[in-house]
Design a protein around this motif. Structure first.
Motif, PDB file in Angstrom:
ATOM      1  N   LEU A 131       1.679   2.187  -5.615  1.00 17.39           N
ATOM      2  CA  LEU A 131       2.153   1.453  -4.455  1.00 17.39           C
ATOM      3  C   LEU A 131       3.668   1.302  -4.533  1.00 17.39           C
ATOM      4  O   LEU A 131       4.283   1.509  -5.575  1.00 17.39           O
ATOM      5  CB  LEU A 131       1.482   0.086  -4.391  1.00 17.39           C
ATOM      6  CG  LEU A 131      -0.047   0.096  -4.287  1.00 17.39           C
ATOM      7  CD1 LEU A 131      -0.570  -1.318  -4.134  1.00 17.39           C
ATOM      8  CD2 LEU A 131      -0.505   0.947  -3.118  1.00 17.39           C
ATOM      9  N   TYR A 132       4.265   0.906  -3.403  1.00 16.14           N
ATOM     10  CA  TYR A 132       5.725   0.828  -3.355  1.00 16.14           C
ATOM     11  C   TYR A 132       6.246  -0.243  -4.306  1.00 16.14           C
ATOM     12  O   TYR A 132       5.773  -1.376  -4.340  1.00 16.14           O
ATOM     13  CB  TYR A 132       6.206   0.515  -1.943  1.00 16.14           C
ATOM     14  CG  TYR A 132       7.695   0.260  -1.906  1.00 16.14           C
ATOM     15  CD1 TYR A 132       8.588   1.319  -2.047  1.00 16.14           C
ATOM     16  CD2 TYR A 132       8.200  -1.032  -1.790  1.00 16.14           C
ATOM     17  CE1 TYR A 132       9.956   1.100  -2.049  1.00 16.14           C
ATOM     18  CE2 TYR A 132       9.562  -1.260  -1.786  1.00 16.14           C
ATOM     19  CZ  TYR A 132      10.433  -0.191  -1.919  1.00 16.14           C
ATOM     20  OH  TYR A 132      11.787  -0.411  -1.932  1.00 16.14           O
ATOM     21  N   ASP A 156       4.479   8.579  -1.281  1.00 16.14           N
ATOM     22  CA  ASP A 156       5.829   9.027  -1.609  1.00 16.14           C
ATOM     23  C   ASP A 156       6.698   7.820  -1.965  1.00 16.14           C
ATOM     24  O   ASP A 156       6.393   6.685  -1.593  1.00 16.14           O
ATOM     25  CB  ASP A 156       6.431   9.781  -0.427  1.00 16.14           C
ATOM     26  CG  ASP A 156       7.617  10.643  -0.831  1.00 16.14           C
ATOM     27  OD1 ASP A 156       7.920  10.707  -2.035  1.00 16.14           O
ATOM     28  OD2 ASP A 156       8.228  11.254   0.062  1.00 16.14           O
ATOM     29  N   HIS A 157       7.778   8.075  -2.695  1.00 17.86           N
ATOM     30  CA  HIS A 157       8.704   7.015  -3.082  1.00 17.86           C
ATOM     31  C   HIS A 157      10.128   7.510  -2.890  1.00 17.86           C
ATOM     32  O   HIS A 157      10.558   8.429  -3.595  1.00 17.86           O
ATOM     33  CB  HIS A 157       8.487   6.606  -4.545  1.00 17.86           C
ATOM     34  CG  HIS A 157       7.203   5.886  -4.786  1.00 17.86           C
ATOM     35  ND1 HIS A 157       7.098   4.518  -4.765  1.00 17.86           N
ATOM     36  CD2 HIS A 157       5.956   6.356  -5.025  1.00 17.86           C
ATOM     37  CE1 HIS A 157       5.840   4.167  -4.998  1.00 17.86           C
ATOM     38  NE2 HIS A 157       5.131   5.262  -5.153  1.00 17.86           N
ATOM     39  N   GLY A 197      -2.625  -2.003   7.224  1.00 15.80           N
ATOM     40  CA  GLY A 197      -3.144  -2.469   5.943  1.00 15.80           C
ATOM     41  C   GLY A 197      -2.090  -2.312   4.864  1.00 15.80           C
ATOM     42  O   GLY A 197      -1.536  -1.226   4.699  1.00 15.80           O
ATOM     43  N   TYR A 198      -1.783  -3.384   4.144  1.00 20.36           N
ATOM     44  CA  TYR A 198      -0.800  -3.350   3.052  1.00 20.36           C
ATOM     45  C   TYR A 198       0.525  -2.743   3.518  1.00 20.36           C
ATOM     46  O   TYR A 198       1.102  -1.863   2.875  1.00 20.36           O
ATOM     47  CB  TYR A 198      -1.349  -2.565   1.863  1.00 20.36           C
ATOM     48  CG  TYR A 198      -2.586  -3.162   1.251  1.00 20.36           C
ATOM     49  CD1 TYR A 198      -2.629  -4.503   0.890  1.00 20.36           C
ATOM     50  CD2 TYR A 198      -3.720  -2.387   1.041  1.00 20.36           C
ATOM     51  CE1 TYR A 198      -3.775  -5.054   0.333  1.00 20.36           C
ATOM     52  CE2 TYR A 198      -4.867  -2.939   0.481  1.00 20.36           C
ATOM     53  CZ  TYR A 198      -4.886  -4.273   0.127  1.00 20.36           C
ATOM     54  OH  TYR A 198      -6.016  -4.817  -0.424  1.00 20.36           O
ATOM     55  N   LEU A 203       4.256   2.611   1.609  1.00 20.30           N
ATOM     56  CA  LEU A 203       5.254   3.132   2.544  1.00 20.30           C
ATOM     57  C   LEU A 203       4.629   4.056   3.579  1.00 20.30           C
ATOM     58  O   LEU A 203       5.143   4.175   4.692  1.00 20.30           O
ATOM     59  CB  LEU A 203       6.353   3.863   1.779  1.00 20.30           C
ATOM     60  CG  LEU A 203       7.334   2.981   0.994  1.00 20.30           C
ATOM     61  CD1 LEU A 203       8.386   3.841   0.325  1.00 20.30           C
ATOM     62  CD2 LEU A 203       7.994   1.956   1.906  1.00 20.30           C
ATOM     63  N   ASN A 204       3.522   4.721   3.222  1.00 22.95           N
ATOM     64  CA  ASN A 204       2.848   5.584   4.189  1.00 22.95           C
ATOM     65  C   ASN A 204       2.431   4.791   5.425  1.00 22.95           C
ATOM     66  O   ASN A 204       2.519   5.282   6.554  1.00 22.95           O
ATOM     67  CB  ASN A 204       1.601   6.220   3.563  1.00 22.95           C
ATOM     68  CG  ASN A 204       1.925   7.087   2.382  1.00 22.95           C
ATOM     69  OD1 ASN A 204       2.734   6.710   1.541  1.00 22.95           O
ATOM     70  ND2 ASN A 204       1.303   8.249   2.298  1.00 22.95           N
ATOM     71  N   ILE A 205       1.955   3.560   5.213  1.00 23.10           N
ATOM     72  CA  ILE A 205       1.527   2.720   6.330  1.00 23.10           C
ATOM     73  C   ILE A 205       2.731   2.332   7.182  1.00 23.10           C
ATOM     74  O   ILE A 205       2.687   2.375   8.419  1.00 23.10           O
ATOM     75  CB  ILE A 205       0.804   1.459   5.811  1.00 23.10           C
ATOM     76  CG1 ILE A 205      -0.393   1.848   4.932  1.00 23.10           C
ATOM     77  CG2 ILE A 205       0.365   0.580   6.974  1.00 23.10           C
ATOM     78  CD1 ILE A 205      -1.406   2.726   5.609  1.00 23.10           C
TER      79      ILE A 205
END
Length: 346
Positions: A131-132, A156-157, A197-198, A203-205
């Motif tokens: 997670l980020y 991704d980050h 969600g989250y 970051l995808n969200i």
């Protein structure tokens, strides 16, 4: 004796085992004792059956390499692991073992601590689905300094320039695609809500949501984004978020940026809105396919999670085994639009 004159059946007869046992050894599958495995490998070598393939397996019995999969306990995780396991079965005979470390959403500190722990162990490479967290790029750089390549999987980050590569989807593009579908289904006008969600942890969200809202405003100004709701991937939480939303507002379409969409579907059904309020969402989970079949979901966007996991392991092994870099720093999985008319068979 050449390889085309010896069969698996003959190898099994010589070893005194069933043919399926020989097949397990060749593909490095579980269910065979060490003694039997060594015996079969020795016979395969003596009979010159696939000499290069088996010879490498024999050499690696005493020098196996280990890849760690460090992931977050989100709904995509088991599907990613299925893809990894498929790749493991195909290349396992080359001497690679896999260790899985799975952490809950709230355990980002423990996840980072584990990454540093692995740096001091005999780990040859890491597949990371984290997670980020602003610390992740620094952790990946530290691992690279230790000679441990890291493949970023699914999440991704920004700033992770020292990662071997990222494998996943262009989430902003996926959000823009969802906006185009919303415009088409609503015929250019209507009221839509976004349920995330989250949002702050994945970051995808964030990228799906921002891509969706910006592009929808550009291509369909008559479509009103009535509300953006931040929740979780938990179907129970999403159910209550949707009930609260739909009791307050008249909504034609809900764009669900994360999984747990069955909770939103349950809310729509219980409120008797299945003929009015529809869903655009992501992934091909069984509950989403059911709602797609029933017409509650207008469209879902697949990111082929199994393929992501498969490629992550494949590219990491290619790098470790042959020094071959991935074809790109970002291996992007295409956005696959699924409607009721082209949904996969179950």
């Amino acid at each position: 004796m050449s390889s085309n004159k010896i069969t698996l059946k003959k190898i099994a007869e010589i070893a005194g085992v069933h043919r399926s046992t020989v097949d397990k050894v060749i593909h490095n599958r579980p269910g065979v004792s060490d003694a039997v495995r060594e015996k079969i490998l020795r016979i395969l070598k003596e009979k010159d059956y696939q000499p290069n393939f088996i010879g490498r397996a024999l050499r690696n019995q005493e020098n196996r390499k280990t890849i760690a999969v460090v992931s977050s306990r989100v709904n995509s995780e088991p599907y990613l692991h299925q893809g990894i396991q498929q790749a493991v079965q195909e290349v396992g005979v080359f001497g690679y073992d896999v260790e899985y470390y799975i952490f809950d959403i709230e355990q980002i500190d423990q996840q980072i601590e584990m990454l540093y722990t692995l740096a001091h162990q005999k780990i040859n490479g890491i597949i990371l689905q984290a997670l980020y967290d602003a610390r992740i790029p620094g952790v990946v750089s530290d691992l690279a300094e230790c000679g441990i390549p890291v493949v970023l999987l699914n999440f991704d980050h920004p700033g992770c320039t020292d990662a071997l590569c990222y494998i996943g989807q262009d989430s902003r593009k996926a959000g823009r695609t969802a906006a185009h579908l919303a415009k088409a289904f609503l015929h250019g006008s209507g009221r839509i809500a976004v349920i995330n969600g989250y949002y702050e942890k994945i970051l995808n969200i964030y990228d799906r949501c921002s891509g969706f809202t910006a592009y929808l405003a550009e291509i369909a100004p008559a479509v009103e984004i009535a509300e953006i709701v931040d929740s979780s991937e938990n179907a129970h939480d999403l159910y209550h978020a949707a009930v609260d939303l739909l009791r307050r507002q008249q909504i034609d379409c809900i764009y669900a940026t994360s999984s747990g969409t069955e909770g939103i579907g349950k809310a729509i059904g219980e409120l008797g809105l299945q003929d009015r309020t529809h869903i655009i969402c992501h992934d091909l989970y069984p509950e989403i396919l059911r709602m797609l079949r029933e017409g509650m979901v207008w469209a879902t966007l697949s990111q082929d999670l199994e393929k992501q996991g498969y490629l992550a392991f494949q590219y990491l092994v290619y790098y470790l085994l042959k020094g071959i870099d991935p074809p790109s720093k970002k291996i992007l999985i295409e956005v696959d639009i699924r409607l009721k008319e082209n949904m996969p068979e179950t």
